[in-house]
Design a protein around this motif. Structure first.
Motif: not given
Length: 66
Positions: A1-12, A14-21
């Protein structure tokens, strides 16, 4: 079985989401400030109108009484 790693959002992203908030919060504040200014202006206009009526009534009273 293959291990599933959580997908990390890219920095850009993340910054876009924070800026929007942050901007959303700033827009709310700006709208609140603008509405407060409108209410205050209406209050001043009402007070000026009432003062004008009182001064007109006083002027009429003094000019007809003399």
């Amino acid at each position: 079985m293959r291990e599933v790693t959580p997908v990390r959002p890219r920095l850009a992203e993340t910054l876009r989401v924070l800026e929007g908030l942050l901007l959303e919060s700033g827009q709310r504040t700006a709208r609140r400030n603008a509405w407060s200014a409108v209410v205050e202006n209406r209050s001043r206009a009402r007070a000026r109108s009432e003062a004008a009526h009182v001064l007109e009534a006083a002027a009429e009273g003094t000019s007809t009484g003399t």
